[in-house]
Motif scaffolding. Structure first.
Motif, PDB file in Angstrom:
ATOM      1  N   ASP A  77      27.527  45.281  35.245  1.00 28.85           N
ATOM      2  CA  ASP A  77      28.290  44.956  36.447  1.00 28.85           C
ATOM      3  C   ASP A  77      29.574  45.780  36.472  1.00 28.85           C
ATOM      4  O   ASP A  77      29.891  46.511  35.532  1.00 28.85           O
ATOM      5  CB  ASP A  77      28.587  43.459  36.531  1.00 28.85           C
ATOM      6  CG  ASP A  77      29.440  42.940  35.388  1.00 28.85           C
ATOM      7  OD1 ASP A  77      30.133  43.735  34.722  1.00 28.85           O
ATOM      8  OD2 ASP A  77      29.415  41.717  35.153  1.00 28.85           O
ATOM      9  N   ARG A  78      30.321  45.647  37.546  1.00 32.18           N
ATOM     10  CA  ARG A  78      31.530  46.460  37.734  1.00 32.18           C
ATOM     11  C   ARG A  78      32.514  46.334  36.576  1.00 32.18           C
ATOM     12  O   ARG A  78      33.129  47.303  36.176  1.00 32.18           O
ATOM     13  CB  ARG A  78      32.226  46.069  39.025  1.00 32.18           C
ATOM     14  CG  ARG A  78      31.522  46.570  40.240  1.00 32.18           C
ATOM     15  CD  ARG A  78      32.388  46.325  41.468  1.00 32.18           C
ATOM     16  NE  ARG A  78      31.744  46.837  42.645  1.00 32.18           N
ATOM     17  CZ  ARG A  78      31.980  48.038  43.140  1.00 32.18           C
ATOM     18  NH1 ARG A  78      32.818  48.840  42.558  1.00 32.18           N
ATOM     19  NH2 ARG A  78      31.368  48.427  44.219  1.00 32.18           N
ATOM     20  N   ASP A  79      32.680  45.129  36.037  1.00 33.09           N
ATOM     21  CA  ASP A  79      33.644  44.930  34.955  1.00 33.09           C
ATOM     22  C   ASP A  79      33.264  45.683  33.683  1.00 33.09           C
ATOM     23  O   ASP A  79      34.128  46.069  32.910  1.00 33.09           O
ATOM     24  CB  ASP A  79      33.803  43.441  34.642  1.00 33.09           C
ATOM     25  CG  ASP A  79      34.485  42.678  35.769  1.00 33.09           C
ATOM     26  OD1 ASP A  79      35.164  43.313  36.599  1.00 33.09           O
ATOM     27  OD2 ASP A  79      34.336  41.448  35.819  1.00 33.09           O
ATOM     28  N   CYS A 119      24.901  52.385  32.406  1.00 34.28           N
ATOM     29  CA  CYS A 119      25.169  51.315  33.383  1.00 34.28           C
ATOM     30  C   CYS A 119      23.943  51.050  34.258  1.00 34.28           C
ATOM     31  O   CYS A 119      23.611  49.893  34.544  1.00 34.28           O
ATOM     32  CB  CYS A 119      26.365  51.673  34.253  1.00 34.28           C
ATOM     33  SG  CYS A 119      27.945  51.627  33.378  1.00 34.28           S
ATOM     34  N   ARG A 150      31.575  48.569  33.529  1.00 32.98           N
ATOM     35  CA  ARG A 150      31.404  50.016  33.719  1.00 32.98           C
ATOM     36  C   ARG A 150      32.520  50.845  33.099  1.00 32.98           C
ATOM     37  O   ARG A 150      32.253  51.867  32.474  1.00 32.98           O
ATOM     38  CB  ARG A 150      31.240  50.342  35.194  1.00 32.98           C
ATOM     39  CG  ARG A 150      29.918  49.818  35.722  1.00 32.98           C
ATOM     40  CD  ARG A 150      29.747  50.090  37.177  1.00 32.98           C
ATOM     41  NE  ARG A 150      28.495  49.478  37.624  1.00 32.98           N
ATOM     42  CZ  ARG A 150      28.140  49.384  38.876  1.00 32.98           C
ATOM     43  NH1 ARG A 150      28.929  49.868  39.822  1.00 32.98           N
ATOM     44  NH2 ARG A 150      27.000  48.807  39.198  1.00 32.98           N
TER      45      ARG A 150
END
Length: 189
Positions: free
Chosen positions: A138-140, A132, A142
């Motif tokens: 991005d957060r989605d 990551c 991870r």
């Protein structure tokens, strides 16, 4: 935690290239051949089940699954059940999709279903964190990266070849850990 050694996992993670990885060409990667041959047993990525259910599995993948023993991860079960949970109950295709997923899960023989242990989960978390960071996920992305890393390391630990249509992310994992065994495929249609 008896099954997990933090210091050992951190030492293991020293393969960090500290630079963004570039996607390699398909010619450099292990794809399923048009006429698959017998070989090691396989562990299936969740996309294999989904592509099969949606009629997007290529003939070469189906032929491979006919000649090699398939194994399953609790990670794939978890991801398939997540799909059941997010489906809109009011959508006209939801009941059909749920029935199909039920059929897939019930067809998994218990002796072919494997759960990752604490050591594998710890190393997969370290590996996904590195991935990551290196790739700027991005957060989605991870959580997906964490699940991919668990499957990748689980296949290696079990001596299996992971089968996936997720070329980009598993190419990066093979660059970080070249000893991993993966067979790629491209979706049909």
């Amino acid at each position: 935690m008896a099954d997990f050694d933090f210091d050992d996992a951190v030492r293991w993670g020293r393969f960090d290239p500290q630079r963004t990885l570039a996607r390699r060409s398909d010619a450099e990667l292990p794809f399923i051949s048009e006429e698959p041959q017998a070989g090691s047993e396989v562990l299936l990525d969740t996309c294999v089940y989904i592509d099969s259910l949606q009629g997007r599995a290529p003939e070469a993948l189906l032929a491979l699954l006919d000649i090699r023993k398939a194994n399953h991860s609790t990670v794939a079960i978890q991801e398939l059940m997540h799909t059941v949970g997010v489906l809109d109950p009011k959508h006209p295709q939801t009941k059909t999709a749920i029935r199909q997923i039920r059929t897939v899960l019930r067809a998994m023989r218990p002796h072919r279903v494997f759960a990752p242990d604490a050591d594998l989960l710890g190393r997969a978390a370290l590996l996904s964190g590195m991935l990551c960071r290196l790739q700027g996920y991005d957060r989605d992305a991870r959580l997906r990266a964490l699940q991919d890393c668990v499957l990748f390391l689980q296949a290696s630990k079990l001596g299996l070849t992971l089968v996936t249509g997720n070329v980009k992310d598993f190419d990066y994992l093979l660059q970080l850990i070249p000893s991993g065994r993966v067979l790629f495929y491209r979706k049909s249609g």
